[in-house]
Design an enzyme around this catalytic site. Structure first.
Site, short mmCIF file in Angstrom:
data_model
loop_
_atom_site.label_atom_id
_atom_site.label_comp_id
_atom_site.label_asym_id
_atom_site.label_seq_id
_atom_site.Cartn_x
_atom_site.Cartn_y
_atom_site.Cartn_z
N ARG A 167 3.21 9.16 6.22
CA ARG A 167 4.09 8.28 6.98
C ARG A 167 4.28 6.95 6.25
O ARG A 167 3.45 6.56 5.44
CB ARG A 167 3.46 7.93 8.33
CG ARG A 167 2.94 9.11 9.08
CD ARG A 167 2.15 8.61 10.30
NE ARG A 167 1.41 9.72 10.89
CZ ARG A 167 0.62 9.60 11.94
NH1 ARG A 167 0.45 8.40 12.52
NH2 ARG A 167 -0.01 10.64 12.43
N ASP A 186 5.22 2.86 7.68
CA ASP A 186 5.40 2.07 8.91
C ASP A 186 6.80 1.48 9.02
O ASP A 186 7.55 1.45 8.04
CB ASP A 186 4.39 0.92 8.92
CG ASP A 186 3.04 1.35 9.45
OD1 ASP A 186 2.95 2.44 10.05
OD2 ASP A 186 2.06 0.60 9.25
N TYR A 196 1.94 2.66 -4.68
CA TYR A 196 2.63 1.71 -3.81
C TYR A 196 2.88 0.43 -4.59
O TYR A 196 2.10 0.07 -5.48
CB TYR A 196 1.76 1.36 -2.58
CG TYR A 196 1.79 2.38 -1.47
CD1 TYR A 196 2.78 2.33 -0.49
CD2 TYR A 196 0.82 3.38 -1.40
CE1 TYR A 196 2.79 3.26 0.55
CE2 TYR A 196 0.84 4.31 -0.37
CZ TYR A 196 1.83 4.24 0.61
OH TYR A 196 1.85 5.16 1.62
N ARG A 235 -1.64 -2.97 2.52
CA ARG A 235 -1.32 -4.29 3.07
C ARG A 235 -2.57 -5.15 3.30
O ARG A 235 -2.53 -6.37 3.19
CB ARG A 235 -0.50 -4.13 4.35
CG ARG A 235 0.92 -3.63 4.05
CD ARG A 235 1.63 -3.05 5.26
NE ARG A 235 1.73 -4.03 6.33
CZ ARG A 235 2.17 -3.73 7.56
NH1 ARG A 235 2.55 -2.48 7.86
NH2 ARG A 235 2.24 -4.67 8.46
#
Lengths: 247, 247
Positions: free
Chosen positions: B51, B53, B111, B198
């Site tokens: 997934r 966000d 990422y 994050r």
């Protein structure tokens, strides 16, 4: 009253252009509404260096307005950013002489036009660059750009709707910079007519794909006929990058 | 039935995340709706590598689905781009063995987290990078990043809501690249827990501003306690950049 010169940046995607229009969201109407609230209901007229069309962005648009608010010069950026919507920002604000005029004092402007050439469209660039998935001959575009640089009558390179009579302008520089899959056109001149940057870029692209030869440019200028030049490229790739003033 | 592996890109700004949720616009629901139309009303289940966000972008998310449509492999990119909404694009599509699974076959992910440090906010970046207007000590962040690289239990660096039991992951690389006023964090690993990128970036930023010392990282890892690590930075700076598979 003190005249404030203000460099602003905006994301053109959410606006029907810079200039106020009835019942439309424009950059000018948003700024004037914000300043009216700041001035406790008193209308504040804002003057820009020039308009930008719907979807066109600004990194360095310049506006001026007169104010009697006792805000210290160094606090203005912060104050404006607290009242502007998220898609407009103040970058630099200074108190200037009353003789300063955002439009009439401008001695030149820089526009940039950004495109990308990957075969597939990029969702992250859809509002910020033109998708032009074709191979481009940079040298041919540079050759065409050299014919456009200098002082010319740009009647063929502005919208037929242009109301200005004097269509002579001086282009000081056209640079074409390749950055990976992106190509950025940088145009600096003493002024640009309505749609002039987008028609110049559209014509350069036709030279870049081989649809036209760079040698045609002098004839197109000579013709003073909009229909002789290339297509107007879409607004999302265009940025008003800088407005120049003396000193 | 043929299994299709598809690399997709999306602008996360307009989505309540990747995964289907009732009455929300999500990436998965948009893709499944488009594929259902393409398959003449037949539901097509789409499986992603994982997934993302709300507000998080993807440059190289990978999905798979099974189809019986007789579309040649080379035409799929074009077909998908004609049915996907403007904020999702197919970049590469290939027919794969039935054993391929977008999630379980993945061997690693990259990422990237993008931020900019100018004093004023930039309207053109508001959905695409985190505005962090502070001076950063890159060396301190690199030192902290070295402590995080390798195989560790990342319990302190994932959301307390994480349901996965095994929180050991291997980070192969953390690179911090300064590009003008932007800083891009590149993280490559065999897998990332919920909010892990994050929280890592949030913690590195606290080392970069001097709020924390890089030497604290081993203690934070050791504590296995989310409250010991730094803040979770906002989603708009995060991009799922690549998903890796064997061969």
């Amino acid at each position: 009253m003190v005249r404030m010169k203000c460099v602003i940046s905006y994301d053109g995607s959410g606006f029907a252009g810079y200039q106020i229009q009835p019942a439309k969201r424009t950059v000018q109407s948003e700024i004037e509404s914000a300043l009216k609230v700041l001035h406790k209901g008193e209308a504040v007229k804002v003057t820009a260096s020039g308009r930008t069309d719907a979807g066109v962005h600004a990194r360095g648009q310049v506006i001026h307005f007169d104010t009697s608010l006792p805000i210290p010069e160094t606090k203005w950026v912060q104050v404006l950013n607290s009242i502007f919507p998220e898609d407009i920002a103040a970058i630099q604000v200074e108190a200037v002489d009353d003789a300063f005029h955002a439009r009439f004092s401008a001695t030149g402007k820089e526009y940039r036009y950004r495109l990308y050439t990957t075969p597939h469209r990029d969702p992250l660039k859809r509002f910020y660059a033109y998708h032009f998935p074709y191979s481009l001959n940079i040298e041919a575009m540079e050759e065409a750009a050299r014919y456009l640089t200098g002082t010319h009558d740009f009647t063929s390179f502005c919208s037929a709707k242009t109301e200005v009579k004097d269509k002579v302008r001086t282009i000081r520089k056209i640079a074409i910079v390749q950055e990976g899959e992106e190509i950025v056109f940088q145009l600096v001149g003493n002024g640009f007519l309505y749609n002039m940057v987008r028609i110049i870029v559209g014509t350069l692209l036709e030279c870049g794909t081989g649809k036209r030869s760079p040698e045609e440019i002098p004839e197109i200028l000579e013709a003073k006929d909009r229909s002789k030049a290339g297509k107007t490229v879409p607004p999302e790739g265009l940025y008003l990058w800088n407005v120049f003033y003396d000193n």
